[in-house]
Design an enzyme around this catalytic site. Structure first.
Site, PDB file in Angstrom:
ATOM      1  N   ARG A 175       7.951  55.024  37.569  1.00  0.00           N
ATOM      2  CA  ARG A 175       7.206  56.281  37.569  1.00  0.00           C
ATOM      3  C   ARG A 175       8.075  57.321  36.871  1.00  0.00           C
ATOM      4  NH1 ARG A 175       8.698  60.037  41.341  1.00  0.00           N
ATOM      5  NH2 ARG A 175      10.398  59.424  42.735  1.00  0.00           N
ATOM      6  N   ARG A 179       6.254  67.626  37.517  1.00  0.00           N
ATOM      7  CA  ARG A 179       5.972  68.732  38.436  1.00  0.00           C
ATOM      8  C   ARG A 179       5.077  69.751  37.747  1.00  0.00           C
ATOM      9  NH1 ARG A 179      12.059  69.966  40.176  1.00  0.00           N
ATOM     10  NH2 ARG A 179      12.492  68.059  41.346  1.00  0.00           N
ATOM     11  N   ARG A 252      26.488  48.220  31.926  1.00  0.00           N
ATOM     12  CA  ARG A 252      26.642  49.171  30.839  1.00  0.00           C
ATOM     13  C   ARG A 252      27.885  49.988  31.139  1.00  0.00           C
ATOM     14  NH1 ARG A 252      25.105  49.224  25.966  1.00  0.00           N
ATOM     15  NH2 ARG A 252      24.502  51.420  25.832  1.00  0.00           N
ATOM     16  N   ARG A 283      24.880  63.211  26.681  1.00  0.00           N
ATOM     17  CA  ARG A 283      24.903  64.547  27.269  1.00  0.00           C
ATOM     18  C   ARG A 283      26.273  65.190  27.118  1.00  0.00           C
ATOM     19  NH1 ARG A 283      24.304  63.443  33.810  1.00  0.00           N
ATOM     20  NH2 ARG A 283      26.010  61.945  34.031  1.00  0.00           N
ATOM     21  N   GLU A 303      29.506  62.401  26.734  1.00  0.00           N
ATOM     22  CA  GLU A 303      29.335  61.114  27.404  1.00  0.00           C
ATOM     23  C   GLU A 303      28.624  60.141  26.468  1.00  0.00           C
ATOM     24  OE1 GLU A 303      26.827  59.833  31.287  1.00  0.00           O
ATOM     25  OE2 GLU A 303      28.289  61.436  31.607  1.00  0.00           O
ATOM     26  N   TYR A 351      23.157  50.159  41.688  1.00  0.00           N
ATOM     27  CA  TYR A 351      23.503  51.544  41.415  1.00  0.00           C
ATOM     28  C   TYR A 351      23.331  52.356  42.688  1.00  0.00           C
ATOM     29  CZ  TYR A 351      23.805  56.186  39.562  1.00  0.00           C
ATOM     30  OH  TYR A 351      24.201  57.480  39.344  1.00  0.00           O
ATOM     31  N   ASP A 353      23.843  56.366  44.352  1.00  0.00           N
ATOM     32  CA  ASP A 353      24.257  57.756  44.330  1.00  0.00           C
ATOM     33  C   ASP A 353      25.320  57.945  45.409  1.00  0.00           C
ATOM     34  OD1 ASP A 353      22.692  58.766  42.233  1.00  0.00           O
ATOM     35  OD2 ASP A 353      20.942  58.973  43.541  1.00  0.00           O
TER      36      ASP A 353
END
Length: 372
Positions: A175, A179, A252, A283, A303, A351, A353
């Site tokens: 998805r 917003r 990666r 970025r 990066e 992964y 957070d």
């Protein structure tokens, strides 16, 4: 746990998982030793002070969570500030707000109301008539239409993965957050911020009075290290732990270029994404904005995503079918261990957070010590 060995726990890696586990074990009266192959503690959240600025050495780390228990936990070691992540994207010298919101839609099309934006997106999707997306490009187009995809998704994603979006599986994008409000806050989480004084303060709090040895490669003297403790907490690569017997898991990697500039403010925002494929970095981070700095100079980091080799640092697991099948074989071995605990993104090949890492560590501590 009665022990004839010098330590109750040997913890391989001083990142958040290892640091939280060590802290919690120490609270329960256990003696821990942490070893780390790097020359600093903290893993990828480590910050280096440059020109009075806490520079995130391994990419931007922005703490966010909906879990009040985890938020209170990290704030018990260091106070977090009110930083809110509001990145912008640069495409062909034009700036767009992220995540996709009414500001973005106004910048793209001049629309001012949510209904206008919805109608525009829907008309673009319907014109494509993609019924069964077979790759990432078709999946993204079917969700958001060509304007947003071409400007803000395609090039960035292809740089991240090092291959064309038509070669990437559709499931990578399940998805896309859209917003229909004028809200540039990237995260939906209730709690968000940066430790005042940098992430080293958090790690120092977790590791207070715990022995840490740096510049140590566990695999060079594995048997000697194992002999020191009753239990091993391993946060490195699970395939390396098992001598790659089922083959190497793939990742990666990233390369960071840090630059100091003799200006007070380089780009006006902590995070600017460069979404063109032709720009090699994804970025640019300007670190002082994480802590609202007013230093006379500034430090920025470019990066660059890279193909991973065994000499490079692994960052993002490639959770495709082949790697997932390989990892399951290693996980079966890990599940049969009685005195080894595996935790963190490398040992669990997923992964995480930061708040998820801390939550995982606290859960494993609870299970290990059989607490309810």
């Amino acid at each position: 746990m009665s022990s004839t060995r010098e330590y109750d726990y040997l913890i391989v890696g001083s990142g958040l998982f290892g640091s939280v586990f060590a802290h919690e074990a120490k609270k329960r009266g256990k003696k821990c030793l942490i070893i780390d192959k790097r020359n600093h503690a903290g893993g990828n959240v480590y910050c280096k002070e440059v020109e009075g600025i806490n520079v995130h050495q391994y990419g931007a780390h922005i703490f966010h969570t909906n879990d009040k228990q985890i938020w209170d936990y990290v704030n018990s070691f260091v106070e977090f500030n009110r930083y809110t992540n509001t990145p912008v994207a640069l495409y062909k010298d034009k700036l767009y707000n992220l995540p996709f919101n009414m500001n973005t839609f106004y910048q793209l099309w001049g629309v001012k109301t949510p209904q206008e934006a919805k109608d525009k997106i829907q008309s673009q999707i319907e014109a494509l008539n993609i019924k069964d997306p077979s790759n990432l490009e078709e999946q993204a187009l079917s969700l958001i239409g060509p304007d947003i995809y071409e400007k803000l998704i395609k090039g960035y994603t292809e740089k991240q993965w090092g291959r064309s979006a038509t070669e990437l599986p559709a499931f990578i994008i399940k998805r896309l957050p859209v917003r229909f409000t004028y809200d540039n806050n990237y995260f939906n989480d209730k709690y968000q911020g940066i430790p005042i004084g940098g992430y080293n303060k958090l790690v120092e709090g977790l590791l207070k009075d715990i022995e840490v040895r740096l510049n140590v490669d566990y695999f060079e003297n594995r048997e000697e290290w194992n002999a020191l403790a009753e239990t091993i907490v391993f946060t490195g690569k699970i395939d390396q732990y098992y001598n790659y017997q089922f083959g190497q898991l793939e990742y990666r990697s990233l390369k960071f270029e840090h630059e100091t500039h003799d200006v007070e403010n380089y780009q006006g925002n902590a995070v600017v994404n460069y979404t063109e494929r032709e720009v090699p970095f994804t970025r640019v981070i300007e670190h002082k904005h994480f802590e609202f700095g007013t230093q006379p100079k500034t430090v920025v980091t470019k990066e660059y995503p890279e193909e991973w080799t065994s000499e490079k640092e692994p960052y993002y697991p490639i959770n495709d079918a082949k790697n997932t099948a390989t990892f399951k074989k290693y996980q079966e071995l890990a599940d049969s261990e009685t005195n080894v605990i595996f935790g963190g993104r490398l040992a669990e090949y997923r992964y995480y957070d930061m708040h998820q890492i801390i939550g995982s560590a606290l859960k494993q501590v609870s299970v290990h010590f059989q607490e309810q």
